[in-house]
Design a protein around this motif. Sequence first.
Motif, PDB file in Angstrom:
ATOM      1  N   UNK A 221      50.910  34.433  34.355  1.00  0.00           N
ATOM      2  CA  UNK A 221      51.443  35.485  35.210  1.00  0.00           C
ATOM      3  C   UNK A 221      50.641  35.615  36.489  1.00  0.00           C
ATOM      4  N   UNK A 222      51.199  36.307  37.460  1.00  0.00           N
ATOM      5  CA  UNK A 222      50.553  36.420  38.768  1.00  0.00           C
ATOM      6  C   UNK A 222      49.435  37.454  38.757  1.00  0.00           C
ATOM      7  N   UNK A 223      48.593  37.467  39.789  1.00  0.00           N
ATOM      8  CA  UNK A 223      47.575  38.508  39.909  1.00  0.00           C
ATOM      9  C   UNK A 223      48.219  39.883  40.065  1.00  0.00           C
ATOM     10  N   UNK A 224      47.479  40.896  39.626  1.00  0.00           N
ATOM     11  CA  UNK A 224      47.974  42.264  39.790  1.00  0.00           C
ATOM     12  C   UNK A 224      48.056  42.607  41.270  1.00  0.00           C
ATOM     13  N   UNK A 225      49.028  43.411  41.645  1.00  0.00           N
ATOM     14  CA  UNK A 225      49.106  43.832  43.054  1.00  0.00           C
ATOM     15  C   UNK A 225      48.018  44.851  43.363  1.00  0.00           C
ATOM     16  N   UNK A 226      47.779  45.042  44.623  1.00  0.00           N
ATOM     17  CA  UNK A 226      46.830  46.061  45.075  1.00  0.00           C
ATOM     18  C   UNK A 226      47.573  47.360  45.320  1.00  0.00           C
ATOM     19  N   UNK A 227      47.030  48.457  44.751  1.00  0.00           N
ATOM     20  CA  UNK A 227      47.599  49.787  44.964  1.00  0.00           C
ATOM     21  C   UNK A 227      46.809  50.491  46.059  1.00  0.00           C
ATOM     22  N   UNK A 228      47.476  50.976  47.057  1.00  0.00           N
ATOM     23  CA  UNK A 228      46.822  51.618  48.199  1.00  0.00           C
ATOM     24  C   UNK A 228      47.505  52.936  48.501  1.00  0.00           C
TER      25      UNK A 228
ATOM     26  N   UNK B  85      48.294  45.384  35.625  1.00  0.00           N
ATOM     27  CA  UNK B  85      48.535  46.550  36.468  1.00  0.00           C
ATOM     28  C   UNK B  85      47.490  46.655  37.575  1.00  0.00           C
ATOM     29  N   UNK B  86      47.976  46.894  38.765  1.00  0.00           N
ATOM     30  CA  UNK B  86      47.102  47.239  39.882  1.00  0.00           C
ATOM     31  C   UNK B  86      47.144  48.746  40.067  1.00  0.00           C
ATOM     32  N   UNK B  87      45.988  49.423  39.969  1.00  0.00           N
ATOM     33  CA  UNK B  87      45.966  50.893  39.919  1.00  0.00           C
ATOM     34  C   UNK B  87      45.051  51.467  40.987  1.00  0.00           C
ATOM     35  N   UNK B  88      45.277  52.718  41.294  1.00  0.00           N
ATOM     36  CA  UNK B  88      44.382  53.492  42.140  1.00  0.00           C
ATOM     37  C   UNK B  88      44.421  54.939  41.667  1.00  0.00           C
TER      38      UNK B  88
END
Length: 874
Positions: free
Chosen positions: A612-619, A688-691
Amino acid sequence: MLRCPLDSEINQGWGQLDMNKRHQTRRGLLWRALGGGAIAALALIGLPATQALGQGQAVITGSQGEGPAATCFWGRPEASVGPLTEANETYPALGLAPDTDTDYYVSVFQLPAGATVTLHGQFPHARFMSFTAYKNVAGQNGIPGNSLIDEDIAPDAGSVNPFVNGESRNAPNRSFTITISGEIEPASPAPNTLYAGQEGLTGETQTVEVIERVYSTDRGFEAGGGVPLPAPTYNPASGGPVSGESEVCSDLSVASGPTALNESKFGVSPAQYKALRSGLPGTKEPATHPAVNPIHWEKFFNQGYLVAPFYRGTAYEPLIAGLSTEATSGLYATPANAYALAYASRLFGPNPEGQNILVLHAKMPTHPDTYEGNTVSEDGATQVRYWSLCNYTGISKGALLEPNSACLFDQEVPTNSSGYYTVVISLSQDRPANARPGCGVAWMNWGTRGDGEGRPDLDALIVRNQLSSPSFAQSIEKVQHPGEEEAVMGEYYPHGTYETQQEFEANYTCAPATPGSPHLMSGSSPNKGAFTLAWSAGGEAESVEGVTFTLQHKDHNGGWATVAAGLTKPEYTFTEGSPEAEGTWTYRVKASGESESAYSGESGEVKVERAGPPAPTATTVGSPVYEGWYRDSAEVEFSANGAGTLPDESEGAALQPSSLTEKSTVSTTGTHTVCGTIENVLGETSGEGCTTVKVDATPPTLTVSCPATAELDASGATASYSASDGQSGLASSPAGRIAIPTGSLGEQSVSETASDNVGNETTRSCATDVVYAFSKLKPVNGKEFKVGKAVAVSFHLGDALGYVTDGSATLEIAPEGGSFTPATSATDSGDKFANMRRGLYSYSLSTTGLAKGSYTLRVNVSDGTAHTTRITIK
């Protein structure tokens, strides 16, 4: 007499062919009329001069299965054959030169002026497709007019044209719509329009002749590319469209039954043909005529030029200069093809009894290998779209270029590591043992029909180049003048030698042909490691007897390693239980038999990914107001971090942008964790990409308290407040006091606002009554008085500065249990108190007329207050 052979006779002849399984599938279809009709007869390069159209017609096919049934609009080429004698010279020529790996569908109809026909179809799973309109002029029939080829047809909305470079050849949505117009093609033609108009006829009803061709259907699909025939809609010049096929056929008078296309204007009677092959009166050409040794190829310029081989090398040769070489083709040729024709004779060669074989050798033009269903269109990257070699009978009216056995198309012909092929043409009993794909040799049955007029040793051969690349300088298309074929075609010109079976077996080294480059047969790239590779087995689509294959792969880091050896079929499957490792792979294959071939060219890249792909960045959008806190709400957006890197350091599977978590809005107070994901084209979901987001949407808590009253002009009268905030915190003091204004009588309000650090505010207020200082109300409570005696009522008014003389008051009286009424003054002053002096206010209450009992006295002061006392009257 040309008669219709029985199916059993046809199949018996075909049984001698050592073709692959794909050709074996053709046996019962090639010339069989589906409705029990006669043998199909096709005009030069693929269409009959005389044909029956409509249901129950025959089809020439190289595909699996019969494909779509003929309809009233689309016919399959067929002809009824009657007696043919030298006296019957008006019998129409049944010119034939079909490619047996091609499916043909014909429609002939009457199109009124101003009307059009719309075709709704699907792009086939095949090498090539076209629609061509024909005209009949200058004594020739079947002159190609306007043509639409596959790659130039725009797909319907939501569909894909699989013939366009880079598009998926296996796309499920592959619909198109084209229009057949009765106009002549303008300088700026409309998209997806086939112009069938003929000069001088556009203002009247015209006979329209249209042919759809489908070349080389992919393996596993029925004839015609595995799709239905295009459905017609008739659009009259006035009135609404007609879409029911039977109604369309009726309105357009679509030809059916024995109705013929325009009769061929070319064709020689048996007597004329015998004269051609024999030479001038009084002379006799050899039995090999018109074949020559070495073999000579003539470009097919037009149908009239077909007599050139009979003139060449004879006393008629000067007549060749008078033949037209205008490239009009004719006889229903397709403008997508260029052709070269040659005659051969088994009488050439060492064996005087004619048991000789013809060996052809030349370089194969590069071409797309589509039969195994490769996944992406690569047209334009090769020299030709399609190549084939076929053998036929002669050009007499009894057998005008009728298939003698079958055709070989490009993927059926083995080539060596340099791209050269060797084809042996012989009778089945003269076939060399090493004339087989396992030895890198293609074989074609010479056939026994000869020229159709008593010369079984003669054979006619045709080579096709389809859609030659403009950069392919050696294509047949580049031949502009007769006689320059060999010079122009160079190494692609098929040179021929005549040998015996024994000579070929002794002199030709049996070496496996170099396989074709592997490609995906099932699955796609990228994938999760389960897919099937296939390759051309040196000219065969199936396994080759005595030959095995070794498959190798290399990843992004390079270095070939063997995946599998000893494979007996030209394919290999990675399963879910034993998938290919993650990485970006290319493949090559070699064949092994009595010796080994060179390795094939490399396949295209096949990407394998499972992680699977890298997690996205949450901004968080924008900046916080105070120490990470956002006021009221905050937006969180997500951005992809690329496809990632596979273990071999190559890039991972492409992302699916629409799967990225959408922007999220948080609007409740508190600390929140907001997460998003993205998928790649394989459907693999990233982590999951989280912030963390802190939102303060709640105003502070605030309390403001006031005393009920305050003395007029009093100093130090205050209200108190207290505030708190559990989120971003207070921006002001949490507690304090507020001065109350006492300079005016009445209700006085004060307010306070508390703010938190992100700007949320709360405002609260309270009120205090500012009043006089009121004191010493007399008489005191409970004092007794006699009826008739005046009662003195008094009080003092003051403020923080002293006494008040500008106040006022009234007096009311109420018996016990009764209502208040204005008091009666003993001094006739009404109900108002008199201001005596120094803040003293006095009133003389008359008791005359009052009943004995208890009374309440109420003093109403001008500051809004009321004061009471009780008296008793005796």
